[in-house]
Design a protein around this motif. Structure first.
Motif, short mmCIF file in Angstrom:
data_model
loop_
_atom_site.label_atom_id
_atom_site.label_comp_id
_atom_site.label_asym_id
_atom_site.label_seq_id
_atom_site.Cartn_x
_atom_site.Cartn_y
_atom_site.Cartn_z
N VAL A 1 0.71 -1.13 -0.15
CA VAL A 1 -0.06 0.09 -0.10
C VAL A 1 0.68 1.22 -0.07
O VAL A 1 0.48 2.17 -0.57
CB VAL A 1 -0.91 0.02 1.05
CG1 VAL A 1 -0.50 0.38 2.37
CG2 VAL A 1 -2.17 1.18 0.90
N ASP A 2 1.85 1.45 0.53
CA ASP A 2 2.66 2.51 0.41
C ASP A 2 3.44 2.58 -0.65
O ASP A 2 3.39 3.63 -1.49
CB ASP A 2 4.06 2.25 1.66
CG ASP A 2 3.78 2.24 2.94
OD1 ASP A 2 2.72 2.83 3.39
OD2 ASP A 2 4.62 1.92 3.88
N ASN B 1 0.64 4.01 -2.82
CA ASN B 1 0.50 5.39 -2.78
C ASN B 1 1.54 6.20 -3.27
O ASN B 1 1.20 7.46 -3.41
CB ASN B 1 0.09 5.49 -1.03
CG ASN B 1 -1.24 5.25 -0.81
OD1 ASN B 1 -2.13 5.25 -1.28
ND2 ASN B 1 -1.47 4.74 0.51
N ARG C 1 0.44 6.92 -6.44
CA ARG C 1 -0.71 7.66 -6.29
C ARG C 1 -0.37 9.23 -6.23
O ARG C 1 -0.70 10.04 -6.95
CB ARG C 1 -1.91 7.28 -5.61
CG ARG C 1 -2.54 5.99 -6.17
CD ARG C 1 -3.60 5.30 -5.01
NE ARG C 1 -4.46 6.12 -4.80
CZ ARG C 1 -5.71 6.24 -5.38
NH1 ARG C 1 -5.78 5.56 -6.62
NH2 ARG C 1 -6.71 7.38 -5.21
N GLN C 2 0.50 9.36 -5.14
CA GLN C 2 0.98 10.56 -4.81
C GLN C 2 1.51 11.46 -5.87
O GLN C 2 1.56 12.70 -6.23
CB GLN C 2 1.87 10.36 -3.73
CG GLN C 2 2.20 11.96 -3.28
CD GLN C 2 3.40 11.95 -1.87
OE1 GLN C 2 3.68 10.83 -1.61
NE2 GLN C 2 3.47 13.15 -1.51
N ALA D 1 -5.21 11.18 -4.17
CA ALA D 1 -5.19 11.01 -2.72
C ALA D 1 -4.73 9.37 -2.51
O ALA D 1 -4.80 8.55 -3.33
CB ALA D 1 -6.79 10.91 -2.29
N PRO D 2 -4.34 9.18 -1.29
CA PRO D 2 -3.77 7.89 -0.96
C PRO D 2 -4.93 6.72 -0.64
O PRO D 2 -6.28 7.30 -0.49
CB PRO D 2 -3.28 8.03 0.33
CG PRO D 2 -3.47 9.27 0.95
CD PRO D 2 -4.00 10.31 -0.23
N VAL D 3 -5.00 5.70 -0.58
CA VAL D 3 -5.80 4.61 -0.31
C VAL D 3 -5.40 3.99 0.99
O VAL D 3 -4.08 3.97 1.19
CB VAL D 3 -5.94 3.27 -1.45
CG1 VAL D 3 -6.45 4.28 -2.79
CG2 VAL D 3 -4.45 2.80 -1.81
N ALA D 4 -6.26 3.38 1.68
CA ALA D 4 -5.91 2.64 2.98
C ALA D 4 -6.26 1.24 2.86
O ALA D 4 -7.28 0.95 1.93
CB ALA D 4 -6.74 3.33 4.34
N THR E 1 -10.60 4.62 -2.52
CA THR E 1 -10.07 5.06 -1.34
C THR E 1 -9.47 4.02 -0.28
O THR E 1 -8.94 4.45 0.53
CB THR E 1 -11.57 5.82 -0.53
OG1 THR E 1 -12.39 4.91 -0.58
CG2 THR E 1 -12.06 7.11 -1.34
N GLN E 2 -9.92 2.67 -0.73
CA GLN E 2 -9.54 1.63 -0.05
C GLN E 2 -9.11 0.50 -0.87
O GLN E 2 -9.42 0.41 -2.14
CB GLN E 2 -10.51 0.98 0.71
CG GLN E 2 -11.03 2.06 1.95
CD GLN E 2 -12.35 1.70 2.69
OE1 GLN E 2 -13.20 0.97 2.20
NE2 GLN E 2 -12.21 1.91 4.10
#
Length: 167
Positions: free
Chosen positions: A49-50, A53, A56-57, A62-65, A145-146
């Motif tokens: 996920v890092d 993100n 994405r950044q 926006a980041p996802v969780a 978002t996730q």
């Protein structure tokens, strides 16, 4: 920029790769087999996920969780496509990604699902997905978002990756 983000994340985790003595797990090729179970599922999910993100950044998104329900959906499908011995989006019971979202009680919308059959780790798999327009569209969807990420590793070292996005 994308390659730099993935490369930086990969450099942090290279010590987690394992070269078994003797058989590589792939007949006759002598290559390294990455034993993901020695890295730890949680560590793989967080570093993945890092990396997502960071990508994405770099695109102004926006980041996802990580989401537990989406991780469960991904885990179930990774094990299922391994049992079927084919990477595809339908479960052995005929389920679609939408069915799997509903089965785990995910209340959000389905954005996308990426799958892979490989001997590569999550960083190399992410790089392949980013070079596939359909897979990259899920990763870069502004409505996401996730996410959930999971794998199943066969005894011979083959990895079955499933990455899902919800919003």
């Amino acid at each position: 920029m994308l390659k730099a983000a993935i490369t930086a994340a990969l450099m942090v985790s290279l010590t987690a790769c394992v070269t078994p003595s003797g058989d590589s797990g792939r007949p006759g090729d002598g290559q390294t087999v990455i034993r993901m179970n020695r890295i730890g599922v949680d560590k793989v999910q967080y570093r993945h996920v890092d990396a997502v993100n960071a990508i994405r950044q770099s695109r102004g998104l926006a980041p996802v969780a990580l989401n537990a329900a989406l991780i469960t959906a991904a885990q179930r499908h990774a094990a299922d496509i391994s049992a079927q011995n084919r990477p595809w989006h339908f479960g052995s019971n005929g389920s679609s990604p939408l069915d799997r979202f509903a089965a785990v009680g995910y209340p959000g919308s389905f954005i996308g699902e990426n799958i892979s059959e490989t001997f590569e780790d999550d960083f190399n798999t992410l790089d392949v997905w980013m070079n596939d327009p359909l897979a990259a569209a899920s990763i870069l969807d502004s409505q996401a978002t996730q996410m959930g990420i999971a794998y199943h590793q066969d005894a011979n070292g083959k990895l079955w990756w499933v990455q899902v996005f919800g919003g």
